[in-house]
Design a protein around this motif. Structure first.
Motif, PDB file in Angstrom:
ATOM      1  N   ASP A  34       4.129  10.426  16.778  1.00 41.43           N
ATOM      2  CA  ASP A  34       3.332  10.849  15.657  1.00 41.43           C
ATOM      3  C   ASP A  34       3.424   9.593  14.461  1.00 41.43           C
ATOM      4  O   ASP A  34       2.350   9.214  13.751  1.00 41.43           O
ATOM      5  N   SER A  35       4.528   9.106  14.637  1.00 38.25           N
ATOM      6  CA  SER A  35       4.897   8.070  13.289  1.00 38.25           C
ATOM      7  C   SER A  35       4.270   6.668  14.066  1.00 38.25           C
ATOM      8  O   SER A  35       3.666   6.244  12.973  1.00 38.25           O
ATOM      9  N   ALA A  36       4.117   6.579  15.089  1.00 39.93           N
ATOM     10  CA  ALA A  36       3.449   5.324  15.672  1.00 39.93           C
ATOM     11  C   ALA A  36       1.959   5.291  15.382  1.00 39.93           C
ATOM     12  O   ALA A  36       1.368   4.371  15.161  1.00 39.93           O
ATOM     13  N   LYS A  37       1.195   6.632  15.676  1.00 40.26           N
ATOM     14  CA  LYS A  37      -0.030   6.626  15.510  1.00 40.26           C
ATOM     15  C   LYS A  37      -0.537   6.631  14.182  1.00 40.26           C
ATOM     16  O   LYS A  37      -1.222   5.619  13.754  1.00 40.26           O
ATOM     17  N   ASN A  38       0.415   7.092  13.273  1.00 35.25           N
ATOM     18  CA  ASN A  38       0.077   7.032  11.761  1.00 35.25           C
ATOM     19  C   ASN A  38       0.152   5.546  11.456  1.00 35.25           C
ATOM     20  O   ASN A  38      -0.499   4.815  10.537  1.00 35.25           O
ATOM     21  N   TYR A  39       1.228   4.801  11.960  1.00 36.98           N
ATOM     22  CA  TYR A  39       1.474   3.576  11.486  1.00 36.98           C
ATOM     23  C   TYR A  39       0.565   2.595  11.993  1.00 36.98           C
ATOM     24  O   TYR A  39      -0.249   1.718  11.205  1.00 36.98           O
ATOM     25  N   ALA A  40       0.089   2.623  13.230  1.00 32.68           N
ATOM     26  CA  ALA A  40      -0.985   1.931  13.699  1.00 32.68           C
ATOM     27  C   ALA A  40      -2.337   2.099  12.879  1.00 32.68           C
ATOM     28  O   ALA A  40      -2.888   1.393  12.697  1.00 32.68           O
ATOM     29  N   MET A  41      -2.739   3.174  12.498  1.00 32.83           N
ATOM     30  CA  MET A  41      -3.851   3.630  11.877  1.00 32.83           C
ATOM     31  C   MET A  41      -4.044   2.880  10.569  1.00 32.83           C
ATOM     32  O   MET A  41      -4.756   2.446   9.877  1.00 32.83           O
ATOM     33  N   GLU A  42      -2.591   2.740   9.799  1.00 31.66           N
ATOM     34  CA  GLU A  42      -2.564   2.192   8.463  1.00 31.66           C
ATOM     35  C   GLU A  42      -2.331   0.766   8.515  1.00 31.66           C
ATOM     36  O   GLU A  42      -2.537  -0.035   7.293  1.00 31.66           O
ATOM     37  N   ARG A  43      -1.783   0.059   9.400  1.00 29.52           N
ATOM     38  CA  ARG A  43      -1.212  -1.105   9.462  1.00 29.52           C
ATOM     39  C   ARG A  43      -2.230  -2.198   9.775  1.00 29.52           C
ATOM     40  O   ARG A  43      -2.825  -2.110  10.710  1.00 29.52           O
ATOM     41  N   ILE A  44      -2.564  -3.232   8.787  1.00 34.30           N
ATOM     42  CA  ILE A  44      -3.525  -3.928   8.997  1.00 34.30           C
ATOM     43  C   ILE A  44      -3.168  -5.470   9.462  1.00 34.30           C
ATOM     44  O   ILE A  44      -2.258  -6.004   8.894  1.00 34.30           O
ATOM     45  N   GLN A  45      -3.551  -5.716  10.438  1.00 34.39           N
ATOM     46  CA  GLN A  45      -3.472  -7.469  10.872  1.00 34.39           C
ATOM     47  C   GLN A  45      -4.693  -7.799  11.376  1.00 34.39           C
ATOM     48  O   GLN A  45      -5.686  -7.111  12.088  1.00 34.39           O
ATOM     49  N   PHE A  46      -4.791  -9.290  11.063  1.00 33.11           N
ATOM     50  CA  PHE A  46      -6.192  -9.943  11.652  1.00 33.11           C
ATOM     51  C   PHE A  46      -7.635  -8.987  11.117  1.00 33.11           C
ATOM     52  O   PHE A  46      -8.505  -8.723  11.666  1.00 33.11           O
TER      53      PHE A  46
END
Ligand code: TGC
Ligand code: FAD
Length: 392
Positions: free
Chosen positions: A267-279
């Motif tokens: 759950d934490s990884a999914k939320n982080y992946a949606m919010e974290r912007i790179q490139f």
């Protein structure tokens, strides 16, 4: 501490297999965890301290011996309810689940299953409420995977027993009021004895410097000519099958609990992946991140199905030791792998206490070892398949 926004993944609509009561229990425990535990757990883990003030709350939500009978102050719930409670506690921290599963499966269960009626009435209500806490002494410095080799022993002195020896790696030991201790009599037969704090010659030194289960208290049990009243012997069991029978119940709880830790990491990884912007885009948009998330969800879903079915068998009293072993082994390894992938997704932030990932990962390094190591459970499955013991 970030707000606890946890939502469980339910890819195969597993909730449809649960009763309204199961879902109510889950929501109650989850709400309590979010309010009482999530805000403090990281701090306690960093300080390597067990949050003792939560014991009363754990008793109130029914986390101690939930499936033992109500007439002894316990929950009288089914086995799936027990599993769900362990899942929700370990979703927060394996150490908190440890405290509850030791109390319920390894202290209250043997007193209920092997104890006299007087012992049940004396200990179970106080253990169910959390007024008294307990621990389970099986492992010794020289006998971990092979508990049958234990050397802790007691002698019949006529009006009492004299207990000598030492146990190691005992969860809850530093603060436990009672210890269910497994020791050999003069004939070399294993018996369970209830030892109480305050008995002369009994001490419980704490184990420090753990990198794992830091929010759970671990210690030794040392018996130096401890006089134990004869009425403290569990009368209805002898042999290694006594402690091993308790382990079946605790390992079942761990199988559910490990899914909780895995779900929290996912759950934490999914939320982080949606919010974290790179490139210039969320990292969730990269195929390699999606592969990680997809595989995490697949493994969690498989474990949910395996464990739900095990719960049904347990409710019918048909779950075998080998089936429980398979679920404990599979789910803990699965949770460890999910934690490692989740750590990658969080990048550098994954190693901080801002997120629960590293704490879960380190905790699971104990969970994969205690209650039978990963390899011991593989050999239990191997013995079940072949009928041949590869332990010796
Ligand atoms: P073996 O000869 O296979 O068995 C001895 C006797 O026990 C019977 N038995 C069981 N009975 C009930 N439930 C079970 N699960 C049983 N497994 C075996 C067996 O039928 C036999 O009965 P009998 O009447 O013939 O005497 O025993 P073994 O010496 O070959 O050892 C087998 C082995 C290696 C599988 C076993 O000793 C084992 O499981 N080792 C792992 C030790 C372990 O799990 N320790 C856990 C300590 S407690 C803990 O870690 C708590 S962590 C707490 C937390 O959550 O924080
Ligand atoms: P060992 O048995 O020495 O094993 C070391 C390695 O050898 C492992 O990889 C193992 O798989 C391998 N190995 C051993 N035998 C074989 C074999 N026949 N074939 C192949 N490989 C083998 N115990 C309690 O009684 N009560 C508790 O409350 C409790 N709480 C714990 C809390 C924590 C934090 C920890 C870490 C442990 C706890 N334990 C408790 C002890 C736990 O159950 C033991 O650590 C576990 O059973 C393994 O024993 P050991 O550490 O002595 O390892």
């Amino acid at each position: 501490m970030r707000t606890d926004r946890f939502q469980h993944p339910d890819h195969y609509l597993m909730d449809e297999l649960l009763t309204e009561e199961h879902k109510l229990i889950r929501e109650t425990v989850r709400a309590w965890v979010k309010k009482e535990l999530s805000p403090i757990i990281e701090d306690y883990a960093q300080r390597a301290e067990f949050p003792r003030h939560i014991i009363q709350g754990l008793g109130e939500i029914g986390a101690f011996g939930p499936s033992l009978p109500a007439e002894y102050g316990c929950g009288g719930m089914d086995q799936i309810s027990y599993g769900i409670i362990m899942q929700e506690l370990e979703r927060c921290d394996s150490g908190i689940r440890s405290t509850a599963s030791v109390q319920g499966s390894l202290v209250m269960y043997p007193i209920y299953k092997y104890g006299s009626e007087e012992q049940r009435r004396k200990y179970l209500p106080k253990l169910a409420s959390g007024e008294w806490m307990g621990c389970f002494g099986l492992t010794e410095p020289d006998h971990g995977s092979n508990p049958g080799g234990m050397t802790t022993n007691f002698k019949d002195m006529g009006d009492h027993y004299l207990l000598n020896g030492a146990k190691m790696w005992i969860s809850n030991a530093p603060f436990a009021d009672v210890a269910v201790v497994w020791a050999k009599n003069e004939a070399g037969k294993i018996h369970g004895i209830i030892v109480e704090r305050g008995m002369e010659g009994f001490s419980t030194p704490e184990t420090h410097n753990k990198w794992s289960l830091r929010a759970s208290a671990t210690g030794e049990l040392v018996f130096d000519n401890v006089k134990v009243p004869k009425e403290n012997l569990l009368p209805n069991i002898s042999g290694l099958k006594g402690p091993l029978g308790c382990l079946d119940s605790a390992r079942y709880g761990i199988a559910w609990g490990a899914i909780g830790a895995a779900m929290d990491c996912y759950d934490s990884a999914k939320n982080y992946a949606m919010e974290r912007i790179q490139f210039d885009k969320p990292i969730a948009g990269f195929q390699l991140t999606q592969k990680k998330l997809a595989e995490m969800l697949t493994e969690i879903t498989k474990a949910q199905l395996l464990t739900w079915r095990l719960g049904v068998l347990k409710n019918e009293d048909r779950a075998s030791t080998a089936q429980i072993s398979m679920a404990k082994r599979n789910n803990v390894q699965m949770a460890l792998e999910v934690a490692r992938e989740a750590r990658q997704i969080h990048g550098g932030m994954g190693i901080t206490g801002e997120y629960p990932i590293m704490r879960h990962m380190m905790n699971l390094e104990s969970v994969v070892t205690y209650e039978g190591t990963h390899d011991i459970h593989l050999l239990i499955t191997g013995m079940d398949i072949t009928g041949i013991s590869a332990f010796r």
